[in-house]
Each structure stands twice: as C-alpha cells, then as structure tokens.
Design a protein around this motif. Sequence first.
Motif, PDB file in Angstrom:
ATOM      1  N   GLY A  42       0.801  -1.216   0.000  1.00 27.05           N
ATOM      2  CA  GLY A  42       0.000   0.000   0.000  1.00 27.05           C
ATOM      3  C   GLY A  42       0.835   1.268   0.000  1.00 27.05           C
ATOM      4  N   TRP A  43       2.139   1.162  -0.307  1.00 29.80           N
ATOM      5  CA  TRP A  43       3.057   2.305  -0.246  1.00 29.80           C
ATOM      6  C   TRP A  43       2.962   2.992   1.111  1.00 29.80           C
ATOM      7  N   ASP A  44       2.835   2.175   2.148  1.00 32.71           N
ATOM      8  CA  ASP A  44       2.854   2.703   3.512  1.00 32.71           C
ATOM      9  C   ASP A  44       4.259   3.219   3.821  1.00 32.71           C
ATOM     10  N   PRO A  45       4.387   4.329   4.571  1.00 27.81           N
ATOM     11  CA  PRO A  45       5.723   4.889   4.839  1.00 27.81           C
ATOM     12  C   PRO A  45       6.707   3.905   5.449  1.00 27.81           C
ATOM     13  N   VAL A  46       6.245   3.024   6.317  1.00 33.07           N
ATOM     14  CA  VAL A  46       7.165   2.067   6.932  1.00 33.07           C
ATOM     15  C   VAL A  46       7.611   1.015   5.915  1.00 33.07           C
ATOM     16  N   GLU A  47       6.713   0.596   5.037  1.00 30.86           N
ATOM     17  CA  GLU A  47       7.110  -0.292   3.942  1.00 30.86           C
ATOM     18  C   GLU A  47       8.170   0.381   3.073  1.00 30.86           C
ATOM     19  N   ASN A  48       7.907   1.639   2.746  1.00 27.44           N
ATOM     20  CA  ASN A  48       8.842   2.385   1.897  1.00 27.44           C
ATOM     21  C   ASN A  48      10.210   2.512   2.539  1.00 27.44           C
ATOM     22  N   ALA A  49      10.218   2.759   3.851  1.00 29.86           N
ATOM     23  CA  ALA A  49      11.481   2.971   4.556  1.00 29.86           C
ATOM     24  C   ALA A  49      12.358   1.723   4.533  1.00 29.86           C
ATOM     25  N   SER A  50      11.759   0.548   4.446  1.00 24.20           N
ATOM     26  CA  SER A  50      12.533  -0.687   4.319  1.00 24.20           C
ATOM     27  C   SER A  50      12.929  -0.953   2.878  1.00 24.20           C
ATOM     28  N   LEU A  51      12.086  -0.550   1.943  1.00 23.83           N
ATOM     29  CA  LEU A  51      12.338  -0.839   0.530  1.00 23.83           C
ATOM     30  C   LEU A  51      13.516  -0.041  -0.020  1.00 23.83           C
ATOM     31  N   VAL A  52      13.637   1.237   0.356  1.00 26.62           N
ATOM     32  CA  VAL A  52      14.647   2.101  -0.258  1.00 26.62           C
ATOM     33  C   VAL A  52      16.066   1.599  -0.003  1.00 26.62           C
ATOM     34  N   PRO A  53      16.461   1.234   1.223  1.00 23.55           N
ATOM     35  CA  PRO A  53      17.829   0.710   1.388  1.00 23.55           C
ATOM     36  C   PRO A  53      18.055  -0.593   0.629  1.00 23.55           C
ATOM     37  N   TRP A  54      17.002  -1.373   0.428  1.00 26.45           N
ATOM     38  CA  TRP A  54      17.162  -2.578  -0.394  1.00 26.45           C
ATOM     39  C   TRP A  54      17.480  -2.189  -1.836  1.00 26.45           C
ATOM     40  N   SER A  59      15.436   4.649   8.421  1.00 26.27           N
ATOM     41  CA  SER A  59      14.194   3.885   8.524  1.00 26.27           C
ATOM     42  C   SER A  59      13.829   3.655   9.986  1.00 26.27           C
ATOM     43  N   SER A  60      14.823   3.311  10.791  1.00 20.03           N
ATOM     44  CA  SER A  60      14.591   3.106  12.224  1.00 20.03           C
ATOM     45  C   SER A  60      14.127   4.392  12.890  1.00 20.03           C
ATOM     46  N   PHE A  61      14.732   5.513  12.488  1.00 23.58           N
ATOM     47  CA  PHE A  61      14.316   6.808  13.032  1.00 23.58           C
ATOM     48  C   PHE A  61      12.853   7.100  12.677  1.00 23.58           C
ATOM     49  N   LEU A  62      12.487   6.871  11.419  1.00 24.42           N
ATOM     50  CA  LEU A  62      11.119   7.154  10.989  1.00 24.42           C
ATOM     51  C   LEU A  62      10.105   6.325  11.767  1.00 24.42           C
ATOM     52  N   THR A  63      10.391   5.045  11.948  1.00 22.57           N
ATOM     53  CA  THR A  63       9.404   4.152  12.552  1.00 22.57           C
ATOM     54  C   THR A  63       9.354   4.251  14.072  1.00 22.57           C
ATOM     55  N   LYS A  64      10.460   4.652  14.702  1.00 23.03           N
ATOM     56  CA  LYS A  64      10.518   4.608  16.162  1.00 23.03           C
ATOM     57  C   LYS A  64      10.453   5.979  16.824  1.00 23.03           C
ATOM     58  N   SER A  65      10.515   7.040  16.046  1.00 26.82           N
ATOM     59  CA  SER A  65      10.460   8.377  16.639  1.00 26.82           C
ATOM     60  C   SER A  65       9.032   8.868  16.816  1.00 26.82           C
ATOM     61  N   GLY A  66       8.070   8.169  16.224  1.00 29.68           N
ATOM     62  CA  GLY A  66       6.679   8.604  16.298  1.00 29.68           C
ATOM     63  C   GLY A  66       6.310   9.643  15.265  1.00 29.68           C
ATOM     64  N   ILE A  67       7.261  10.013  14.398  1.00 24.16           N
ATOM     65  CA  ILE A  67       7.009  11.087  13.443  1.00 24.16           C
ATOM     66  C   ILE A  67       6.026  10.653  12.355  1.00 24.16           C
ATOM     67  N   LEU A  68       5.887   9.333  12.157  1.00 23.99           N
ATOM     68  CA  LEU A  68       4.954   8.817  11.153  1.00 23.99           C
ATOM     69  C   LEU A  68       3.622   8.396  11.765  1.00 23.99           C
ATOM     70  N   GLY A  69       3.377   8.804  12.999  1.00 24.96           N
ATOM     71  CA  GLY A  69       2.194   8.339  13.701  1.00 24.96           C
ATOM     72  C   GLY A  69       0.891   8.597  12.978  1.00 24.96           C
ATOM     73  N   ASP A  70       0.818   9.701  12.216  1.00 24.46           N
ATOM     74  CA  ASP A  70      -0.430  10.043  11.521  1.00 24.46           C
ATOM     75  C   ASP A  70      -0.493   9.510  10.095  1.00 24.46           C
ATOM     76  N   THR A  71       0.600   8.923   9.604  1.00 22.52           N
ATOM     77  CA  THR A  71       0.623   8.516   8.198  1.00 22.52           C
ATOM     78  C   THR A  71       0.861   7.029   7.995  1.00 22.52           C
ATOM     79  N   SER A  72       1.179   6.279   9.056  1.00 15.70           N
ATOM     80  CA  SER A  72       1.475   4.863   8.898  1.00 15.70           C
ATOM     81  C   SER A  72       0.821   4.042  10.001  1.00 15.70           C
ATOM     82  N   VAL A  73       0.301   2.869   9.614  1.00 17.33           N
ATOM     83  CA  VAL A  73      -0.295   1.969  10.602  1.00 17.33           C
ATOM     84  C   VAL A  73       0.778   1.149  11.306  1.00 17.33           C
ATOM     85  N   HIS A  74       2.023   1.193  10.829  1.00 22.13           N
ATOM     86  CA  HIS A  74       3.081   0.348  11.365  1.00 22.13           C
ATOM     87  C   HIS A  74       3.965   1.048  12.388  1.00 22.13           C
ATOM     88  N   SER A  75       3.970   2.348  12.437  1.00 19.92           N
ATOM     89  CA  SER A  75       4.984   3.056  13.218  1.00 19.92           C
ATOM     90  C   SER A  75       4.702   2.967  14.714  1.00 19.92           C
TER      91      SER A  75
END
Length: 826
Positions: free
Chosen positions: A272-284, A321-337
């Motif tokens: 679903g192009w979720d931000p947390v999915e994206n954050a893992s995909l880009v370094p790959w 990616s770890s910063f995005l998912t664990k800082s809470g900054i994606l709280g309103d845009t991702s179901v995974h953060s």
Amino acid sequence: MKFVGEHLLPGQIGHFFAILAFVASMVATVAYYNVVKLKDPVLQESWKRLARWSFIIQSAAVIGVFACLYHILYNHYFEYKYAWRNTSRDLPIQYLLSSLWSDQEGSFLLWSIWNSILGVILIRTSKKWEAPVMTTFSLAQLIMASMLLGIFILGYKVGSNPFMLLRQAAENQQAPIFQTPNYMEHIHDGNGLNVTLQNYWMVIHPPILFLGFASMIIPFAFAFAGIWTRDYTGWVKPVQPWALFAVALLGTGIMMGAAWAYESLNFGGYWGWDPVENASLVPWLTMVAGVHTLLAYKSTGHSLKSTVFFFFISYILILYSSFLTKSGILGDTSVHSFTDMGMTAQLLFAMLVFTIPSIALLVMRRKEIPTVRKEESSYSREFWLFVGSLILLIAGIQITFTTSIPVWNKVLSATGLKTLFKMNDIAPPSDVIFHYNKIQVWIAIVLGVLTAIVQFMKYKDTPRGQLTRKLAVPTVLALLLTGLVAWKGTITYDNYGAGFLTAIYLMLFASIYAITGNFVYIFSGLKGKLKNAGASVAHIGFGMVLLGILISSSRMEVISLDKMRMLNDGFFRKESKQNPRENIMLPKDVPVQMGEYHVTYAGDSIAQGDPKTYYIVHYEKKDKQTGNILEKFTLYPDAFVNRKENAISSNPASRHYLTRDIFTYVSAAPNKEEEAKADTTAYVTHEIKQGDSIFFSKGFMVLKGLNTKPESRNYIPQNGDLAVGAELEVYTQTDDHFKLQPIYFIRDSSYQYSVEDTLAPLSLNVRFSKILPAENKIELKVKESTGFNDYIVMKAMIFPYINVLWLGIIITIIGTAMSIFQRIRR
C-alpha cells in the motif's frame, strides 16, 4: 516502601545484562580500534584477544537480556510495564514471541541479537579484515545496546529499559493504586497484544526482516574499513557474498511483510506504499544498486566510488528507517509506526554517528580511490550496470522524499522557515498509490528491459552486430508473448487515462522481456550451466515479480459492488478511506450476488479467550443455464470489533486458486444491541388482493397468490394446522428482484399465528395477519425499519495470477542464494 508480590530478580538480572552488553561492546570497539591503529604485532594481538572476548561477552549478555525478558512475558509478570503493555493471560503461547518484539525495546533487542550472531561469524571468517570491520560492527552494537539502557547519563536518559516496573513509569508514579504495598492484588491481567500482530507471519516476519537490517551493516563495514585503512581494493572480494546475503535477507523480510499485509491486514492487497514499507524498501534498492556496481568494478575497474557510496547510503537509510518508525514522526501517516518514547534525539545521533564519518571519509579520500580514466563504451555491460544503479537510486529518492514529508514539515517548523516564508505544511499526496506508481512504473519498465539486455553484453565493449543477433530471439519471443497476454488478458486499466495504460502495456513487455531474455541467456550465453546461472535465475524471478504486480493490480476486480446503494457516502469514517460503492451489505441468511457468485453471510462466532469475531461467509457459483451448483466454499474473515469506539480492525480471508485469489474482508459490522434498541418503526396495515401492489421507499411488492403448503425455516408444521403463505414478489428501483412469503396459520382450531418474513437488504418486515374472505383479500402488516442488526459490510476482490508474484519472489531468492554460493566457492 516494600511492595508485595513483585518478581524483581528477573528484571534486575536482565537490566544487569543490558548494562554489561553496553560496557562490553564499548570495550570491544576501543580494543578493535587499537588493533587497527597500533603497529606493534604483540600489542595488536593483545588488543585483539581483549576485543574478541569483549564482543563474545556482549553477545552472551544480549542473549541473557532476551532470556530474562521472555521469562517475564511467559510467566505473566504484569508488574513489568513491557509485559503488561504487550501480553495478557489468554494470549496463545505461539504469540509470546510476537509480543517480545512488538514494542520498541524488543525490536532493538532482536536487531542486537542478529548483530551479535553475525559479528561472531565475522570474527571467525574475516581474517585480516577482522579488526577494521569489527570496529564498525562493535560501534553499531554499542549504539544498539544504548537503546536498552534506560539510565541517565549526564542528565540525559539514554535508551528505554524493557525491565521497567509498571509503578516506575512516569505516567503511573502518582497513581493512587501504586502508593499501596499490595497493588499487585489489583492487577489481574495485561493490556494484551494488538490483534493485528496475533498472526503467524508476525512470528517469522520480524526475525527475517531484522536479520536483513543487521546484515546491511556488513557491506558498510567492509567499505569503510577499505577507505579507513587505505586498502581500497582488498575488501571487494570478501564483501560480495555478504552484499548478496543482505539483498536476499532484507528482500525476503520485505516480501514476508507484503504477504502478512495480504493475509492479515485490510490493505486490499500486499503493498500500500505505507511509509514504513517504503522505509525498508529504499535501502534494499540502493544495496541492489551497490551489488551491480561492485560487479562492474570487479570486471573492469569502473564504479568503485559508486559502490562505496551505495554501501554507505544503504546502511544510513536503514538507520533513517529506524528513526522514521521509532520516533513517532509517522504516527499520523502509517499503521506500522511506533509511538514516540522520547528517544528521537538518540535515534538521530545514531544515524549521524555513521553518516558523518563515512561520507566525510569518502569525500576526503575520493582522489585516492582507484578509478579508470577511460570512459565506458555505451555498448559495454558496466556502462548499463551503472545506469541501472542510478535508476534504482532515482526510485529511492522519489520514495524517500514523499515518505519524509512529516520530517520536512518538522524541519521547516523547527528552523522557523515556515513562519519566515508564511508556508503551510507540505501536504501528502491525496492518491498515494498513484503518486508512487506514476513514477515507479517507468522505472520498472527501464529496469525490466535492462535486465533482459545487459547480460548479453560483454564487459568493456560489445560488437553491435553480435548484440543484435543475440537479442533477436528473446525480443521476438517477448513481443509475441506480450501480444498474446494483451489479447487474451484484456488489460483495460484506464482509471488514470490513456498515458498510464500505455505505461502498463510497456511494463508488460518489459517484465516478459526480462523473463525471456534471461531464460534464453542461460542456454545461449551460459550453455545451460545452471551452477553459474544464479544472476539469471534471480533476474527471471524479478521479471515474474514485475509481471505478477502488473497483472494482479491492473486486472484486480472489485466484486463487492453496492448496486442497491445501501451504503450512503457518510457510512464510513473519513479516515478509513473506504469507497462505499465498493463495499456490499450482507444481511444474515440472504444470498447476494457478487460477480459470478452468490454470497451468503451465515452468522458469526467467537471463542473463549479470543478477542476476534469470526464471520461465516458462504460462496456459491451456479451454472446460468441449468442452475446446477458448480462450486461452493466458505471463507472466515475475522475482525476485532471495538464497541466503545464503534471501530473495527479486520483480518482478511482468501480463497486461493492457481490463476487467481478471491480476497475478502469485513469492513463494518453493526452493534446489534444498540441497533435493536434504536428501531421503533411501527407496522403499517394493508388490505390487498391477488395482483395488488404495496409501495415502499425503495420499490414495491406484488401479491402473486396464496400457497396452501407453505415452507419456511421459521415455521414447523404440526398435524391439524391450517396454513397459508402469501407469495410476494419484491421489485426495487435498481431492478433487483426478491421473494417473500409470510405465513398465517391456525392451530388447534382456534389459535391464530403469523410467521413474519424479512428482507434484510431493504429493511423490510412483512406479517400475514388476517384473511378477509368476504372481500377476497388478505391483511398484511409491513414495517420498513430504520435499521437492522444482523449483517456485515464486506469488501471482496479478485486478484488474477497473483501466484506469479509469489513464485517470482521465491525464484529471486533462489537465484540470489545460488549467486552467494557461487561467490563463496570462488
């Protein structure tokens, strides 16, 4: 105050292990650094022994932290905040591991465990590269260990302690319950694990994903060691299997997440192009680019700087990616953060610790890194490998920029630029999927074509005529197959206009070209030698992934169309982003047509100790001519229904076929008790004869006649009954057609009864209340309810040929594994 009933020893031992891991990793970092810097062999050997033992001790300590935390969760010691927040007594034992890494501390612990295992392997296999590589590796472990400390250093809290007691949490310290010594008597159960995490994929997906995260530091460490020690080429050979390993593991973890989303989340698909999915995909993506530039360097001497850059940026992006998912900054845009736990500054510091030295060293010593002055030929393999890597980088930049919109807004606010220039927040795209797809589809086209062509090229230069002859067979074959698929497949995805449809057809050709090109190359270029065909096999899998994504997405069909418009535009909450026209209401026991199936909601069930409600949905397909049943099956989508917030968290169910999947999930369910209380509509009496009509808001019904031998699931005839059924035909404004048969009967010669019949899709209740023989009429009582309370709202889709995607992933992994073994053998 001495508190009664607390089990303090496991937490104290666990916290000791966390501190020991931090100290031991610090010693290992310093010791390995001295091994690199000192020239005296005796001192080097002494420091190396200390470094090795320190790293082994920290590894044992990390395992100790894991054991203590699992012991606490397993025994339900709810005096610990981590256990109370993530488990409950009724949690199935197989999900205890899910609860262990469901929160921030546990995810850091899992990452640290994999780092420890990989570090021990590197100690045994790195030989002369051990010290410089393990310096970086030990530093990474030091950073990771700091995330689990939860202690104050110079007035700043470092990390979050997974062994914190519930009464020690800042939000609980003033609570009256924790001011009494026997507070444990009042804590009988934990908060429980998020229902979306109660899935077998969450037992196996995070460990693989975090092994991928951990393995990404190895190429970084080798590249950094090469520049640091000024041995600019010696690290290339040992790093290649590790780079392929990182690509394979992170890619597998990402696609396991896609499979989890497909089977357990109501994304309506696997991505679903979720931000947390994206954050893992880009370094790959950037690591894949680095692997290909590394191949170019090994064969020609070109692209060494590019390889170093890609290896550096890949691990930096993992930390981002770890910063995005664990800082809470994606709280309103991702179901995974995760939510913010006050470690934002620490996460940023961790990223900068690796970013600044690596990029600075690369810039300062860029002139020392060997390079070939001669420009590559545009007909050489290395030239197009580099072009393909740049395209992967462009893909990563587009994804990262949009994913980071919350970060840009924070930066603009923090720097005052938003106020200075009177700017508003940067708004995320309204149609997220199309926003990414309209760019990524063209990138996929170019990559698919390059994947087919590049293997037929030679390093340094390729004769033009020779290349044309080699490409003739796969090109013609791909064109023929593309035409066949386009003709028989009838891809008509024109939601976004003719331009995007053109891109889809081009991507269709590119994906088929990637498959045919590499298949032909195995037999023409490699003479059928499969042991050397790892790259070609992986590229075939990649082409199948592109093809599976294309067909399953562009030909995805929603069959749960609300033709009767039972759901108004305000039925769903705005944040749910559900289209009411693509969701259908299924009243209990009423067959509703969905595509070629008749679908019946047969009820729901719950099990003791299971918070989810399971819905029983029967599918039936009949022959249109004979009416014979061709196919029958039952799906059991489930959901956690939050009655207090009137919200639902649903898990889909799918019917798998070789050529398609039927994917379905419950998007809404009623609060039966509340709806029953709210319905106060009165019955309206009608006296009608055969052929007469009764009108209601959504259509009308016609009395066709009386049946003296009525049948109904709500009526059980007895001897002596005099029963009559009123045969009613119901027609709606949308040309739907239903039948009703309320029953009137007399029992024991004097008692009169009425068996009501209902039509839930139209909220109709009809009673046959009286026979009027003098007027040759009957009396019906009709109620058009404001609501009914036994139904579900469901969304169902057909994903054609989605198995091409899953098979492509497996083949890609197999091909990458073949390449790893081939590189190790060499």
